[in-house]
Design a protein around this motif. Structure first.
Motif, PDB file in Angstrom:
ATOM      1  N   GLU A  60       0.828  -1.203   0.000  1.00 35.79           N
ATOM      2  CA  GLU A  60       0.000   0.000   0.000  1.00 35.79           C
ATOM      3  C   GLU A  60       0.864   1.255   0.000  1.00 35.79           C
ATOM      4  OE1 GLU A  60      -2.922   3.030   1.483  1.00 35.79           O
ATOM      5  OE2 GLU A  60      -1.559   2.125   2.917  1.00 35.79           O
ATOM      6  N   ARG A  64       0.832   4.040  -2.900  1.00 36.47           N
ATOM      7  CA  ARG A  64       0.510   5.433  -2.611  1.00 36.47           C
ATOM      8  C   ARG A  64       1.618   6.360  -3.076  1.00 36.47           C
ATOM      9  NH1 ARG A  64      -1.357   5.910   3.602  1.00 36.47           N
ATOM     10  NH2 ARG A  64      -1.982   8.021   3.008  1.00 36.47           N
ATOM     11  N   LEU A  87      -4.851  -4.579   3.344  1.00 38.83           N
ATOM     12  CA  LEU A  87      -5.772  -4.465   2.211  1.00 38.83           C
ATOM     13  C   LEU A  87      -6.940  -3.544   2.555  1.00 38.83           C
ATOM     14  CD1 LEU A  87      -5.850  -8.179   0.999  1.00 38.83           C
ATOM     15  CD2 LEU A  87      -4.501  -6.278   0.078  1.00 38.83           C
ATOM     16  N   SER A  89      -6.827  -1.066   4.595  1.00 37.22           N
ATOM     17  CA  SER A  89      -6.260   0.285   4.550  1.00 37.22           C
ATOM     18  C   SER A  89      -6.170   0.780   3.114  1.00 37.22           C
ATOM     19  CB  SER A  89      -4.877   0.283   5.209  1.00 37.22           C
ATOM     20  OG  SER A  89      -4.338   1.582   5.266  1.00 37.22           O
ATOM     21  N   ALA A  90      -5.690  -0.088   2.211  1.00 34.39           N
ATOM     22  CA  ALA A  90      -5.556   0.296   0.799  1.00 34.39           C
ATOM     23  C   ALA A  90      -6.909   0.594   0.179  1.00 34.39           C
ATOM     24  CB  ALA A  90      -4.844  -0.815   0.025  1.00 34.39           C
ATOM     25  N   ARG A  91      -7.905  -0.194   0.529  1.00 31.52           N
ATOM     26  CA  ARG A  91      -9.233   0.044  -0.047  1.00 31.52           C
ATOM     27  C   ARG A  91      -9.771   1.401   0.372  1.00 31.52           C
ATOM     28  NH1 ARG A  91     -14.500  -3.369  -1.584  1.00 31.52           N
ATOM     29  NH2 ARG A  91     -15.848  -1.581  -1.828  1.00 31.52           N
ATOM     30  N   ASN A  93      -8.103   3.934   1.370  1.00 34.86           N
ATOM     31  CA  ASN A  93      -7.232   5.010   0.881  1.00 34.86           C
ATOM     32  C   ASN A  93      -7.229   5.102  -0.646  1.00 34.86           C
ATOM     33  OD1 ASN A  93      -6.524   5.593   3.512  1.00 34.86           O
ATOM     34  ND2 ASN A  93      -4.658   4.370   3.460  1.00 34.86           N
ATOM     35  N   THR A  95      -5.972   3.114  -2.787  1.00 34.69           N
ATOM     36  CA  THR A  95      -4.624   2.811  -3.278  1.00 34.69           C
ATOM     37  C   THR A  95      -4.639   1.577  -4.161  1.00 34.69           C
ATOM     38  OG1 THR A  95      -3.697   3.697  -1.222  1.00 34.69           O
ATOM     39  CG2 THR A  95      -2.242   2.349  -2.599  1.00 34.69           C
ATOM     40  N   VAL A  97      -3.558  -1.775  -5.446  1.00 34.67           N
ATOM     41  CA  VAL A  97      -2.764  -2.905  -4.941  1.00 34.67           C
ATOM     42  C   VAL A  97      -3.241  -4.156  -5.670  1.00 34.67           C
ATOM     43  CG1 VAL A  97      -2.387  -4.426  -2.941  1.00 34.67           C
ATOM     44  CG2 VAL A  97      -2.273  -1.943  -2.654  1.00 34.67           C
ATOM     45  N   PRO A 156      -7.494  -2.483  -3.861  1.00 40.47           N
ATOM     46  CA  PRO A 156      -6.871  -3.797  -3.997  1.00 40.47           C
ATOM     47  C   PRO A 156      -7.693  -4.725  -4.901  1.00 40.47           C
ATOM     48  CG  PRO A 156      -7.216  -3.205  -1.681  1.00 40.47           C
ATOM     49  CD  PRO A 156      -8.041  -2.282  -2.513  1.00 40.47           C
ATOM     50  N   THR A 431       4.221   0.843   5.938  1.00 39.92           N
ATOM     51  CA  THR A 431       3.788   1.708   4.843  1.00 39.92           C
ATOM     52  C   THR A 431       4.940   2.588   4.382  1.00 39.92           C
ATOM     53  OG1 THR A 431       1.526   1.755   5.719  1.00 39.92           O
ATOM     54  CG2 THR A 431       2.129   3.496   4.167  1.00 39.92           C
TER      55      THR A 431
END
Length: 571
Positions: A60, A64, A87, A89-91, A93, A95, A97, A156, A431
């Motif tokens: 992630e 970013r 994952l 967090s990425a969703r 944000n 981002t 992935v 993601p 991160t």
């Protein structure tokens, strides 16, 4: 179309190579050992982390910082379950992935095999797209679909592959990325919505622009500056996105929201029209702060987002601009040239300068504290002064880390990576490792509390092994600060399970191979940071700060003063 003979592992690795993948994060596992054997020949660097949660977080951070999908992989079963936090967090944000989840052999699926779980069902809520490979010959197609989805949907994308498919063989063509996807960017908003927005902006007496993540991701900061000049509109940034517009600009106000800029919130509170660009207007970032209820209820709101579900979801809108932030901003500029407004730009800039000067003086007064134990605000003031101009700063969640929002003024988009909407504790160090690997020639640091540090400090070993010269600024105050502050405000100063009995984190970091230093004097911060950024190895600076000096709670509406009815629990 010409084809070539491939094995499953070759098809998998070739699809990654043709996408230009440089790094993939994970821990070696038998489920994907066959393709792992040939990663190096494809120019793919496998980074072996110390916990798969960190693999997803590093992916992630890489995504970013670089704007291309970061990659992570986990052994079927427990390796995959460990990826969930990163994952999620990425969703949240947005981002890109790509997560690879090798599964048990296709012949054993549904039998309760060793390390078998339903990996598709488990990750459904933390991914934006999923592909379950049902035949080996679909591996390459699945990888291509995942990259298309991660970029187009901003999050993601999962590829689930039975481990025995890596040994299958078939003939397939070689496809380059331009043959199966775009960069995922959308176009502008409908002409009638632009016209409606421009009419409102032309009528505005005190317009304000709110710049969010979409401004950063679409590269629209320069265009927002042009639009702000045309409108005579000050620009505030959304909570956790300080880098969307520079505060040192004559129209830049800094961030709204938790521990943000009073200058920003005072000006936003007086706006009659708000143009929110590239943001969903997260309700958490609009909470009252410094006793300022800063989002004006009667202001006309023009909101832009790339997601139609976000427009109007938090606040009623007067106009909704669905589309890529940069494209929409260009449309607004073009339309305003046909209907010019004549703001008193000098007066607006003078007002902004006055607000910022007042806030700077107040912030300086509350931070320039000489105390026996270093005050966290003094530490943050010294850190902000000493950071290199082009540094990327990654923030964890927590009381001290949240307070950093008022001090950090990034000048370039992408240089401020907040904890994100998941608000996971301990996520920032992995991160930041990913971000540093995406930007190896630039200084990258992380500001993290001791409670958060305890959760992922093992990745110092990964940074040492991979020679990632990241600077960790560890704010050690011996408490879980955010929860400690809640206990102060809502539980009559009854403190339970918020004290931390810590070891010497600097000694631990040295044992792991990093350069480390413990600092108790604020005068030592600037020279220590200068030395740290010049060091080739990972650095941990352990700042000993006062655990009794805590900022406001994140939100006063989230807790209530407790009522106890049973005698056992009273008094």
């Amino acid at each position: 179309m010409k084809t070539r003979r491939v094995s499953g592992s070759e098809a998998f690795t070739e699809a990654l190579r043709l996408e230009g993948v440089e790094v993939i994060y994970g821990i070696v596992g038998s489920a994907f050992m066959d393709p792992l054997d040939i990663f190096a020949r494809a120019g793919i660097r496998f980074v072996q982390v110390r916990h798969e949660q960190s693999a997803a977080l590093m992916a992630e951070g890489y995504g970013r910082a670089k704007g291309v999908p970061g990659l992570c992989i986990g052994q079927n079963g427990p390796g995959v379950t460990n990826l969930v936090t990163g994952l999620a967090s990425a969703r949240l944000n947005h981002t890109p992935v790509v997560v690879i989840t090798p599964a048990v052999p296709s012949t054993l699926m549904g039998t309760g095999a060793f390390q078998e779980i339903d990996q598709i069902d488990m990750l459904r809520s933390v991914t934006v797209h999923q592909v379950s490979v049902k035949r080996g010959e679909r591996i390459g197609e699945a990888i291509r679909t995942a990259f298309r989805a991660a970029l187009a949907l901003g999050g993601p994308a999962q590829v689930d592959i039975a481990r025995d498919f890596f040994y299958d063989e078939w003939d397939e063509p070689e496809l380059k990325p331009f043959q199966y996807r775009t960069d995922g960017r959308r176009g502008g908003a409908p002409a009638e919505e632009i016209e409606r927005a421009v009419t409102l902006l032309a009528q505005a007496k005190s317009p304000v622009i709110l710049a969010g993540l979409g401004v950063v991701r679409s590269g629209a900061t320069g265009k927002v500056e042009e639009l702000a000049q045309m409108l005579g509109a000050p620009v505030a940034t959304i909570f956790q996105h300080n880098d969307a517009f520079p505060m040192n600009h004559p129209l830049g106000l800094g961030p709204i929201g938790y521990q943000g800029s009073k200058a920003a919130m005072n000006v936003v509170a007086r706006a009659d029209t708000i143009l929110a660009l590239g943001t969903r207007l997260n309700a958490f970032g609009l909470n009252t702060q410094y006793e300022i209820d800063f989002f004006p209820q009667d202001a006309r709101l023009i909101q832009n987002s790339h997601d139609p579900l976000e427009i109007g979801a938090q606040k009623p809108i007067a106009a909704g601009l669905l589309g890529d932030c940069a494209a929409v901003t260009e449309q607004l500029i073009a339309a305003l040239k046909e209907r010019p407004v004549s703001p008193d730009l000098a007066a607006v800039k003078a007002m902004v300068a006055k607000e910022k000067q007042a806030w700077e003086a107040e912030l300086e007064a509350m931070s320039a504290i000489d105390a026996e134990t270093m005050h966290p605000r003094r530490a943050l003031l010294e850190i902000a002064r000493a950071l290199p101009q082009n540094a990327t700063t990654v923030l964890d969640i927590g009381n001290v880390c949240g307070t950093a929002a008022a001090y950090l003024r990034p000048e370039r988009p992408g240089d401020y990576l907040g904890a994100g909407s998941l608000g996971g504790i301990g996520v920032s160090y992995p991160t930041a490792i990913g971000a540093k690997m995406a930007r190896p020639q630039e200084p990258v640091c992380v500001i993290i509390g001791d409670g958060a540090w305890s959760m992922t400090l093992q990745e110092v070993m990964t940074a040492v092994t991979e020679k990632v010269n990241i600077v960790a600024i560890l704010m050690n105050n011996g408490v879980y600060g955010a929860e400690r502050r809640n206990q102060y405000d809502f539980f009559n100063e009854r403190y339970f399970w918020t004290e931390l009995d810590n070891p010497s984190f600097s000694d631990l970091a040295r044992d792991m191979g990093a350069v480390a230093r413990r600092i108790a004097d604020p005068a030592e911060i600037a020279p220590a940071l200068a030395e740290a950024f010049a060091t080739e190895a990972p650095v941990v600076l352990e700042l000993m700060v006062d655990g009794k000096a805590l900022s406001e709670p994140y939100r006063r509406d989230a807790l209530r003063h407790p009522k106890r009815h049973l005698p056992l629990y009273q008094n």
